[in-house]
Design a protein around this motif. Structure first.
Motif, PDB file in Angstrom:
ATOM      1  N   LEU A   1       0.835  -1.198   0.000  1.00 51.81           N
ATOM      2  CA  LEU A   1       0.000   0.000   0.000  1.00 51.81           C
ATOM      3  C   LEU A   1       0.879   1.260   0.000  1.00 51.81           C
ATOM      4  CD1 LEU A   1      -2.954   1.085   0.321  1.00 51.81           C
ATOM      5  CD2 LEU A   1      -2.579   0.969   2.795  1.00 51.81           C
ATOM      6  N   PHE A   2       0.524   2.208  -0.842  1.00 56.09           N
ATOM      7  CA  PHE A   2       1.254   3.473  -0.915  1.00 56.09           C
ATOM      8  C   PHE A   2       0.257   4.629  -0.811  1.00 56.09           C
ATOM      9  CE2 PHE A   2       3.275   0.241  -3.492  1.00 56.09           C
ATOM     10  CZ  PHE A   2       4.598   0.268  -3.070  1.00 56.09           C
ATOM     11  N   ALA A   3       0.690   5.708  -0.188  1.00 58.08           N
ATOM     12  CA  ALA A   3      -0.166   6.908  -0.106  1.00 58.08           C
ATOM     13  C   ALA A   3       0.671   8.100  -0.548  1.00 58.08           C
ATOM     14  CB  ALA A   3      -0.665   7.104   1.314  1.00 58.08           C
ATOM     15  N   LEU A   4       0.214   8.772  -1.585  1.00 54.13           N
ATOM     16  CA  LEU A   4       0.954   9.907  -2.140  1.00 54.13           C
ATOM     17  C   LEU A   4       0.055  11.129  -2.282  1.00 54.13           C
ATOM     18  CD1 LEU A   4       1.738   7.264  -4.467  1.00 54.13           C
ATOM     19  CD2 LEU A   4       3.711   8.740  -4.294  1.00 54.13           C
ATOM     20  N   GLU A   5       0.695  12.269  -2.299  1.00 52.31           N
ATOM     21  CA  GLU A   5      -0.004  13.519  -2.564  1.00 52.31           C
ATOM     22  C   GLU A   5      -0.681  13.393  -3.929  1.00 52.31           C
ATOM     23  OE1 GLU A   5       2.949  16.512  -2.930  1.00 52.31           O
ATOM     24  OE2 GLU A   5       1.509  18.149  -3.003  1.00 52.31           O
ATOM     25  N   ASN A   6      -1.978  13.684  -3.975  1.00 55.56           N
ATOM     26  CA  ASN A   6      -2.712  13.500  -5.235  1.00 55.56           C
ATOM     27  C   ASN A   6      -2.789  14.815  -6.015  1.00 55.56           C
ATOM     28  OD1 ASN A   6      -4.172  12.374  -7.268  1.00 55.56           O
ATOM     29  ND2 ASN A   6      -6.058  12.096  -6.093  1.00 55.56           N
ATOM     30  N   ARG A   7      -1.616  15.380  -6.236  1.00 56.29           N
ATOM     31  CA  ARG A   7      -1.573  16.655  -6.939  1.00 56.29           C
ATOM     32  C   ARG A   7      -0.202  16.744  -7.587  1.00 56.29           C
ATOM     33  NH1 ARG A   7       0.290  21.751  -6.368  1.00 56.29           N
ATOM     34  NH2 ARG A   7      -1.075  23.432  -7.057  1.00 56.29           N
ATOM     35  N   CYS A   8      -0.169  16.739  -8.911  1.00 56.67           N
ATOM     36  CA  CYS A   8       1.116  16.792  -9.616  1.00 56.67           C
ATOM     37  C   CYS A   8       1.793  18.134  -9.322  1.00 56.67           C
ATOM     38  CB  CYS A   8       0.898  16.621 -11.118  1.00 56.67           C
ATOM     39  SG  CYS A   8       2.436  16.613 -12.049  1.00 56.67           S
ATOM     40  N   PRO A   9       3.102  18.112  -8.976  1.00 59.93           N
ATOM     41  CA  PRO A   9       3.774  19.381  -8.657  1.00 59.93           C
ATOM     42  C   PRO A   9       3.957  20.283  -9.875  1.00 59.93           C
ATOM     43  CG  PRO A   9       5.348  17.560  -8.664  1.00 59.93           C
ATOM     44  CD  PRO A   9       3.985  16.955  -8.843  1.00 59.93           C
ATOM     45  N   HIS A  10       3.659  19.753 -11.049  1.00 62.08           N
ATOM     46  CA  HIS A  10       3.822  20.543 -12.267  1.00 62.08           C
ATOM     47  C   HIS A  10       2.694  21.567 -12.370  1.00 62.08           C
ATOM     48  CE1 HIS A  10       3.808  20.600 -16.952  1.00 62.08           C
ATOM     49  NE2 HIS A  10       4.464  21.635 -16.461  1.00 62.08           N
ATOM     50  N   LEU A  11       1.509  21.130 -12.760  1.00 62.96           N
ATOM     51  CA  LEU A  11       0.395  22.075 -12.904  1.00 62.96           C
ATOM     52  C   LEU A  11      -0.801  21.707 -12.031  1.00 62.96           C
ATOM     53  CD1 LEU A  11       0.554  22.935 -16.708  1.00 62.96           C
ATOM     54  CD2 LEU A  11       0.983  24.451 -14.784  1.00 62.96           C
ATOM     55  N   GLY A  12      -0.529  20.888 -11.017  1.00 61.13           N
ATOM     56  CA  GLY A  12      -1.578  20.618 -10.028  1.00 61.13           C
ATOM     57  C   GLY A  12      -2.615  19.597 -10.422  1.00 61.13           C
ATOM     58  N   CYS A  13      -2.365  18.823 -11.479  1.00 62.69           N
ATOM     59  CA  CYS A  13      -3.373  17.842 -11.912  1.00 62.69           C
ATOM     60  C   CYS A  13      -3.517  16.714 -10.891  1.00 62.69           C
ATOM     61  CB  CYS A  13      -2.961  17.210 -13.239  1.00 62.69           C
ATOM     62  SG  CYS A  13      -2.935  18.384 -14.582  1.00 62.69           S
ATOM     63  N   PRO A  14      -4.740  16.258 -10.657  1.00 60.38           N
ATOM     64  CA  PRO A  14      -4.913  15.069  -9.817  1.00 60.38           C
ATOM     65  C   PRO A  14      -4.339  13.852 -10.556  1.00 60.38           C
ATOM     66  CG  PRO A  14      -7.003  16.200 -10.208  1.00 60.38           C
ATOM     67  CD  PRO A  14      -6.009  16.803 -11.136  1.00 60.38           C
ATOM     68  N   LEU A  15      -3.764  12.932  -9.789  1.00 62.87           N
ATOM     69  CA  LEU A  15      -3.092  11.793 -10.422  1.00 62.87           C
ATOM     70  C   LEU A  15      -3.972  10.542 -10.479  1.00 62.87           C
ATOM     71  CD1 LEU A  15       0.206  12.575  -8.584  1.00 62.87           C
ATOM     72  CD2 LEU A  15      -0.044  12.626 -11.062  1.00 62.87           C
ATOM     73  N   THR A  16      -5.200  10.685 -10.032  1.00 61.82           N
ATOM     74  CA  THR A  16      -6.120   9.541  -9.964  1.00 61.82           C
ATOM     75  C   THR A  16      -6.240   8.816 -11.302  1.00 61.82           C
ATOM     76  OG1 THR A  16      -7.366  10.909  -8.430  1.00 61.82           O
ATOM     77  CG2 THR A  16      -8.408   8.866  -9.158  1.00 61.82           C
ATOM     78  N   LEU A  17      -6.272   9.562 -12.389  1.00 62.21           N
ATOM     79  CA  LEU A  17      -6.419   8.938 -13.704  1.00 62.21           C
ATOM     80  C   LEU A  17      -5.070   8.669 -14.371  1.00 62.21           C
ATOM     81  CD1 LEU A  17      -9.503  10.916 -15.085  1.00 62.21           C
ATOM     82  CD2 LEU A  17      -9.464   8.654 -14.058  1.00 62.21           C
ATOM     83  N   GLY A  18      -4.014   8.758 -13.585  1.00 57.21           N
ATOM     84  CA  GLY A  18      -2.686   8.473 -14.129  1.00 57.21           C
ATOM     85  C   GLY A  18      -2.524   6.990 -14.408  1.00 57.21           C
ATOM     86  N   SER A  19      -1.479   6.654 -15.148  1.00 63.35           N
ATOM     87  CA  SER A  19      -1.252   5.238 -15.441  1.00 63.35           C
ATOM     88  C   SER A  19      -0.112   4.708 -14.574  1.00 63.35           C
ATOM     89  CB  SER A  19      -0.943   5.051 -16.924  1.00 63.35           C
ATOM     90  OG  SER A  19       0.187   5.801 -17.270  1.00 63.35           O
ATOM     91  N   LEU A  20      -0.291   3.468 -14.137  1.00 64.57           N
ATOM     92  CA  LEU A  20       0.703   2.838 -13.268  1.00 64.57           C
ATOM     93  C   LEU A  20       1.387   1.722 -14.036  1.00 64.57           C
ATOM     94  CD1 LEU A  20       1.767   2.820 -10.328  1.00 64.57           C
ATOM     95  CD2 LEU A  20      -0.020   1.152  -9.804  1.00 64.57           C
ATOM     96  N   ASP A  21       2.709   1.836 -14.147  1.00 62.57           N
ATOM     97  CA  ASP A  21       3.479   0.813 -14.842  1.00 62.57           C
ATOM     98  C   ASP A  21       4.653   0.433 -13.936  1.00 62.57           C
ATOM     99  OD1 ASP A  21       4.714  -0.839 -16.605  1.00 62.57           O
ATOM    100  OD2 ASP A  21       5.372   0.718 -17.992  1.00 62.57           O
ATOM    101  N   GLY A  22       4.584  -0.753 -13.367  1.00 59.13           N
ATOM    102  CA  GLY A  22       5.591  -1.116 -12.370  1.00 59.13           C
ATOM    103  C   GLY A  22       5.439  -0.187 -11.179  1.00 59.13           C
TER     104      GLY A  22
END
Lengths: 101, 111, 83
Positions: free
Chosen positions: A37-58
């Motif tokens: 289990l991992f818990a991360l800030e859900n806000r990209c430091p670039h332009l603040g996008c939520p990462l919920t719809l990001g893709s996970l590879d490895g």
């Protein structure tokens, strides 16, 4: 003072899977992968996008907006070590996930 | 869209990022304003605040490397110039950006 | 006099400075704004730039048979004087 706050029910999270949560109103992304289990800030430091719809590879999470890539274990941005996502400690108890905020 | 408001928002978003990378906004305020405005207009047109001095192609992965601030993807080149390609950001120690020289990445590869 | 061609982006500060450099020196030049061209034309320009060792970073300047990338007055002078 830091304290563990209930973020989600353990059953809510698939493996592998991502879930946006808001303990104490903070945007925290829970990620479960191979039982870990991992818990991360859900806000990209670039332009603040939520990462919920990001893709996970490895162990790499890619932001859906501009493809910034992060290591989910450390939060580190892969293309510049100075940047990254805040990571939170987690605890599981009574079928619930708690995040230290 | 309010261009001035978005320019301020980009300053607010980019400032802490480039600070951690050892850069700052160019002290030539006129240049910073012009470049930010171009980025806001590019963002309105394409959805991305692309570098105003680099061309987009058809490959998304390559295009993402020129979304501002693009310093992480061109670090060696920009560090050698002490400035990013469009000049919106300069190394923190730079006080007169007009003294800096713009040169292609190939110039550092060749030594 | 050597033929000068400036490939530029209409959004680029250094492309504007490059054009201004040649204007102030009263050196005739042809300017092409890459981003204002259609897809076919852009493809041809990019092929030409890459064939001459350039990338997608602008300005790209052709002076006679030589090319240079970026706003660099010292380099422009060198190429203008080159035999």
């Amino acid at each position: 003072m830091a304290e563990f706050i209930e973020a989600a029910a353990l059953a809510q999270l698939r493996d592998p899977g991502l879930a946006p949560t808001f303990p104490k109103g903070l945007p925290v992304l829970l990620i479960k992968k191979n039982g870990a289990l991992f818990a991360l800030e859900n806000r990209c430091p670039h332009l603040g996008c939520p990462l919920t719809l990001g893709s996970l590879d490895g162990d790499v999470l890619t932001c859906p907006c501009h493809d910034w890539r992060f290591d989910i274990r450390s939060g580190r941005f892969l293309d510049a070590p100075e940047l990254g996502l805040k990571i939170y400690r987690t605890r599981i108890a009574e079928g619930k996930i708690f995040v230290e905020v | 869209m309010n261009v001035e408001q978005r320019k301020q928002a980009l300053r607010f978003l980019f400032g802490p990022i480039v600070d951690k990378l050892g850069y700052k906004f160019t002290p030539v305020e006129e240049d910073a304003e012009f470049l930010l405005e171009q980025e806001v207009l590019l963002e309105a047109e394409t959805g991305m605040p692309y570098c105003p001095c680099q061309a987009r192609g058809k490959d998304r992965a390559e295009n993402m490397k020129i979304v501002c601030p693009c310093i992480p993807f061109h670090r060696r080149h920009y560090d050698a110039m002490k400035r990013c390609w469009c000049g919106l950001f300069v190394h923190k120690d730079v006080t007169d950006p007009d003294k800096l020289v713009q040169f292609p990445e190939s110039a550092i590869k060749e030594g | 006099m050597k033929k000068v061609k400036v490939y530029a982006l209409s959004t680029c500060l250094w492309c504007k400075k490059t054009k201004r450099y040649f204007e102030e020196k009263k050196i005739p030049f042809e300017a092409v704004d890459y981003d204002k061209q259609d897809d076919d034309c852009q493809q041809k320009i990019m092929e030409e730039i890459k064939a001459n060792g350039g990338t997608g970073s602008f300005p790209f300047v052709k002076i006679g048979n030589s090319c240079t990338q970026g706003y660099n007055p010292g380099e422009f002078e060198k190429l203008l004087e080159k035999k």
